[in-house]
Motif scaffolding. Structure first.
Motif, PDB file in Angstrom:
ATOM      1  N   VAL A   1      -1.131  14.800  -6.067  1.00 11.84           N
ATOM      2  CA  VAL A   1      -1.912  13.646  -5.615  1.00 11.84           C
ATOM      3  C   VAL A   1      -3.397  13.924  -5.843  1.00 11.84           C
ATOM      4  O   VAL A   1      -3.933  14.951  -5.422  1.00 11.84           O
ATOM      5  CB  VAL A   1      -1.636  13.351  -4.123  1.00 11.84           C
ATOM      6  CG1 VAL A   1      -2.533  12.229  -3.621  1.00 11.84           C
ATOM      7  CG2 VAL A   1      -0.167  12.971  -3.924  1.00 11.84           C
ATOM      8  N   ASP A   2      -4.052  12.999  -6.529  1.00  9.02           N
ATOM      9  CA  ASP A   2      -5.482  13.133  -6.853  1.00  9.02           C
ATOM     10  C   ASP A   2      -5.770  14.439  -7.581  1.00  9.02           C
ATOM     11  O   ASP A   2      -6.802  15.095  -7.356  1.00  9.02           O
ATOM     12  CB  ASP A   2      -6.327  13.070  -5.568  1.00  9.02           C
ATOM     13  CG  ASP A   2      -6.313  11.680  -4.943  1.00  9.02           C
ATOM     14  OD1 ASP A   2      -6.061  10.699  -5.675  1.00  9.02           O
ATOM     15  OD2 ASP A   2      -6.537  11.585  -3.727  1.00  9.02           O
ATOM     16  N   ALA A   3      -4.849  14.814  -8.478  1.00  8.51           N
ATOM     17  CA  ALA A   3      -5.029  16.086  -9.199  1.00  8.51           C
ATOM     18  C   ALA A   3      -6.212  16.012 -10.155  1.00  8.51           C
ATOM     19  O   ALA A   3      -6.922  17.003 -10.356  1.00  8.51           O
ATOM     20  CB  ALA A   3      -3.752  16.427  -9.969  1.00  8.51           C
TER      21      ALA A   3
ATOM     22  N   GLY B   1       8.695   6.590  -0.865  1.00  5.03           N
ATOM     23  CA  GLY B   1       8.754   6.121  -2.253  1.00  5.03           C
ATOM     24  C   GLY B   1       7.789   4.990  -2.521  1.00  5.03           C
ATOM     25  O   GLY B   1       7.133   4.943  -3.588  1.00  5.03           O
ATOM     26  N   GLN B   2       7.665   4.056  -1.585  1.00  3.62           N
ATOM     27  CA  GLN B   2       6.726   2.948  -1.750  1.00  3.62           C
ATOM     28  C   GLN B   2       5.284   3.453  -1.784  1.00  3.62           C
ATOM     29  O   GLN B   2       4.450   2.939  -2.541  1.00  3.62           O
ATOM     30  CB  GLN B   2       6.910   1.951  -0.612  1.00  3.62           C
ATOM     31  CG  GLN B   2       8.273   1.278  -0.595  1.00  3.62           C
ATOM     32  CD  GLN B   2       8.555   0.540   0.695  1.00  3.62           C
ATOM     33  OE1 GLN B   2       7.671   0.424   1.560  1.00  3.62           O
ATOM     34  NE2 GLN B   2       9.781   0.046   0.861  1.00  3.62           N
ATOM     35  N   ARG B   3       5.004   4.452  -0.982  1.00  2.00           N
ATOM     36  CA  ARG B   3       3.638   5.010  -0.952  1.00  2.00           C
ATOM     37  C   ARG B   3       3.313   5.700  -2.272  1.00  2.00           C
ATOM     38  O   ARG B   3       2.177   5.599  -2.761  1.00  2.00           O
ATOM     39  CB  ARG B   3       3.524   6.001   0.202  1.00  2.00           C
ATOM     40  CG  ARG B   3       2.105   6.476   0.461  1.00  2.00           C
ATOM     41  CD  ARG B   3       1.276   5.353   1.042  1.00  2.00           C
ATOM     42  NE  ARG B   3      -0.053   5.821   1.409  1.00  2.00           N
ATOM     43  CZ  ARG B   3      -1.165   5.561   0.717  1.00  2.00           C
ATOM     44  NH1 ARG B   3      -1.099   4.826  -0.380  1.00  2.00           N
ATOM     45  NH2 ARG B   3      -2.337   6.002   1.122  1.00  2.00           N
ATOM     46  N   LEU B   4       4.295   6.382  -2.841  1.00  4.05           N
ATOM     47  CA  LEU B   4       4.082   7.015  -4.146  1.00  4.05           C
ATOM     48  C   LEU B   4       3.796   5.956  -5.214  1.00  4.05           C
ATOM     49  O   LEU B   4       2.912   6.143  -6.071  1.00  4.05           O
ATOM     50  CB  LEU B   4       5.303   7.844  -4.549  1.00  4.05           C
ATOM     51  CG  LEU B   4       5.606   9.090  -3.708  1.00  4.05           C
ATOM     52  CD1 LEU B   4       6.870   9.771  -4.220  1.00  4.05           C
ATOM     53  CD2 LEU B   4       4.433  10.071  -3.722  1.00  4.05           C
ATOM     54  N   ALA B   5       4.548   4.855  -5.167  1.00  2.00           N
ATOM     55  CA  ALA B   5       4.313   3.775  -6.139  1.00  2.00           C
ATOM     56  C   ALA B   5       2.904   3.202  -5.992  1.00  2.00           C
ATOM     57  O   ALA B   5       2.239   2.897  -6.996  1.00  2.00           O
ATOM     58  CB  ALA B   5       5.362   2.685  -5.940  1.00  2.00           C
ATOM     59  N   ALA B   6       2.430   3.069  -4.761  1.00  2.00           N
ATOM     60  CA  ALA B   6       1.075   2.556  -4.535  1.00  2.00           C
ATOM     61  C   ALA B   6       0.034   3.522  -5.085  1.00  2.00           C
ATOM     62  O   ALA B   6      -0.995   3.088  -5.641  1.00  2.00           O
ATOM     63  CB  ALA B   6       0.857   2.332  -3.032  1.00  2.00           C
ATOM     64  N   LEU B   7       0.274   4.804  -4.969  1.00  2.00           N
ATOM     65  CA  LEU B   7      -0.663   5.787  -5.511  1.00  2.00           C
ATOM     66  C   LEU B   7      -0.687   5.737  -7.035  1.00  2.00           C
ATOM     67  O   LEU B   7      -1.746   5.932  -7.652  1.00  2.00           O
ATOM     68  CB  LEU B   7      -0.275   7.189  -5.033  1.00  2.00           C
ATOM     69  CG  LEU B   7      -0.497   7.477  -3.551  1.00  2.00           C
ATOM     70  CD1 LEU B   7       0.094   8.829  -3.168  1.00  2.00           C
ATOM     71  CD2 LEU B   7      -1.987   7.451  -3.205  1.00  2.00           C
ATOM     72  N   VAL B   8       0.465   5.474  -7.662  1.00  2.00           N
ATOM     73  CA  VAL B   8       0.497   5.338  -9.121  1.00  2.00           C
ATOM     74  C   VAL B   8      -0.322   4.117  -9.547  1.00  2.00           C
ATOM     75  O   VAL B   8      -1.111   4.173 -10.501  1.00  2.00           O
ATOM     76  CB  VAL B   8       1.961   5.225  -9.613  1.00  2.00           C
ATOM     77  CG1 VAL B   8       1.997   4.873 -11.102  1.00  2.00           C
ATOM     78  CG2 VAL B   8       2.705   6.525  -9.367  1.00  2.00           C
TER      79      VAL B   8
ATOM     80  N   ALA C   1      -2.756   2.847  -8.041  1.00  6.28           N
ATOM     81  CA  ALA C   1      -4.180   3.110  -7.802  1.00  6.28           C
ATOM     82  C   ALA C   1      -4.728   4.182  -8.741  1.00  6.28           C
ATOM     83  O   ALA C   1      -5.924   4.502  -8.670  1.00  6.28           O
ATOM     84  CB  ALA C   1      -4.384   3.535  -6.351  1.00  6.28           C
ATOM     85  N   GLY C   2      -3.906   4.723  -9.602  1.00  3.62           N
ATOM     86  CA  GLY C   2      -4.359   5.745 -10.542  1.00  3.62           C
ATOM     87  C   GLY C   2      -4.563   7.110  -9.918  1.00  3.62           C
ATOM     88  O   GLY C   2      -5.226   7.974 -10.506  1.00  3.62           O
TER      89      GLY C   2
END
Length: 346
Positions: free
Chosen positions: A96-98, A187-194, A196-197
């Motif tokens: 995350v935010d790598a 899983g939904q949170r991961l999709a939101a992070l994708v 958001a870039g």
């Protein structure tokens, strides 16, 4: 789970006397009926009884092996949950935010890890929501559950509130299967992070693979919890063992009866007779105790997600996961390891 290498002598003595007392009384009754009241039909050749005992031993052994397999599978499943939880935390922290850290990077990573801690505790609470030990518990079990109430930790709000905000906790608490919904939210949170870039697609798939693994492990736990050991094995094992326990004094009477003189109701036994009476009663109690104990061991091991002293220590495993993951987040104020109480780790 019993943590001590050897069972305490007091516990062995208590359970031994509890199990052997009734067979001992039955052996005395059989002896009195035969000796004083002339019930000679109670004398049964020991050979057929020993044959029954051999068959019962094989049957009880099969049940015990099956019960142990269920316990060991439950422990391996939770070992997989421990390992996958560490992988989840390591992946979240690394992925995350790598590329470009954000101001709230730590908060987002903490949210994902804390929600996972809520997930494992929700799964633990769900598996212990119903228990045969609360239906009609034996006196010893009831005393233990009361004395160790602090270690049951079945309060939903207390266990999950530290890891979820109030709205999310209220949303999942009303679900039939809260753990499933917590994993879905991940899983939904991961999709939101994708979107958001802040997480690339490849790393999202890798983390989703871990969520799939958690679903798989959860399903295995639910299979064991919701599918008891087939009752035709469990119940007939109990019936056969009790029938054998009923017959043992009759066979022991055949072994010792030739040395015992039958007398009338108003007569007393000689010292010579008592020399054989005591061994007969003790031998009956000892043989019966062994078989009843073997059957009881299998019965107490067949459900590894209850509140028994022989179950998988899910409290301790959840605390260990929490400690590891919060330390990976850089937190220093974490709970110590779960402590055993009276040699039992919950």
């Amino acid at each position: 789970m019993l943590k001590t290498r050897r069972l305490p002598r007091t516990r062995l003595l208590y359970f031994g006397l509890t199990i052997a007392s009734l067979p001992m009384i039955w052996a005395v009754v059989v002896f009195v009926l035969y000796t004083f009241f002339g019930f000679t039909f109670l004398r049964v050749p020991f050979l057929p009884i020993s044959t029954i005992g051999t068959a019962v031993a094989f049957y009880v052994g099969f049940k015990n092996n099956s019960a142990y397999d269920r316990f060991w599978e439950g422990r391996k499943i939770w070992g997989g949950i421990v390992n996958a939880s560490r992988s989840w935390a390591a992946g979240v922290l690394a992925y995350v935010d790598a590329g470009a850290p954000h101001a709230d990077s730590h908060a987002v990573k903490q949210e994902l890890i804390y929600r996972h801690l809520a997930y494992i505790n929700a799964l633990r609470l769900q598996l212990r929501k119903t228990s045969r030990f609360f239906d009609k518990p034996a006196r010893a079990t009831a005393r233990r559950l009361t004395a160790h109430a602090d270690h049951m930790r079945n309060d939903w709000e207390t266990e999950l509130a530290p890891f979820l905000d109030a709205d999310e906790l209220a949303a999942v608490s009303g679900r039939v299967n809260p753990a499933t919904h917590l994993a879905a939210i991940q899983g939904q949170r991961l999709a939101a992070l994708v979107e958001a870039g802040r997480l690339d697609l490849f790393r999202q798939l890798e983390l989703m693979g871990l969520i799939t693994e958690f679903y798989t492990l959860q399903g295995k736990c639910e299979r064991i919890k919701n599918t008891p050991l087939p009752r035709q094995y469990a119940e007939y094992s109990r019936v056969f063992t009790r029938v054998f326990a009923f017959l043992v004094p009759l066979g022991m009477l055949d072994v010792f009866a030739d040395q015992i003189h039958r007398v009338g109701p108003d007569q007393l036994l000689t010292t010579h007779d008592w020399v054989y009476v005591v061994p007969m009663v003790l031998a009956s109690a000892m043989v019966t105790w062994v078989f009843l104990t073997m059957e009881g061991v299998g019965d107490s091991s067949e459900d590894p997600f209850e509140r028994s002293m022989n179950d998988v220590p899910m409290n301790a495993l959840c605390v260990a996961i929490e400690r590891d993951l919060r330390e990976l987040l850089g937190e220093t104020e974490v709970r110590g390891p779960e402590q055993a109480v009276d040699g039992i780790l919950y």
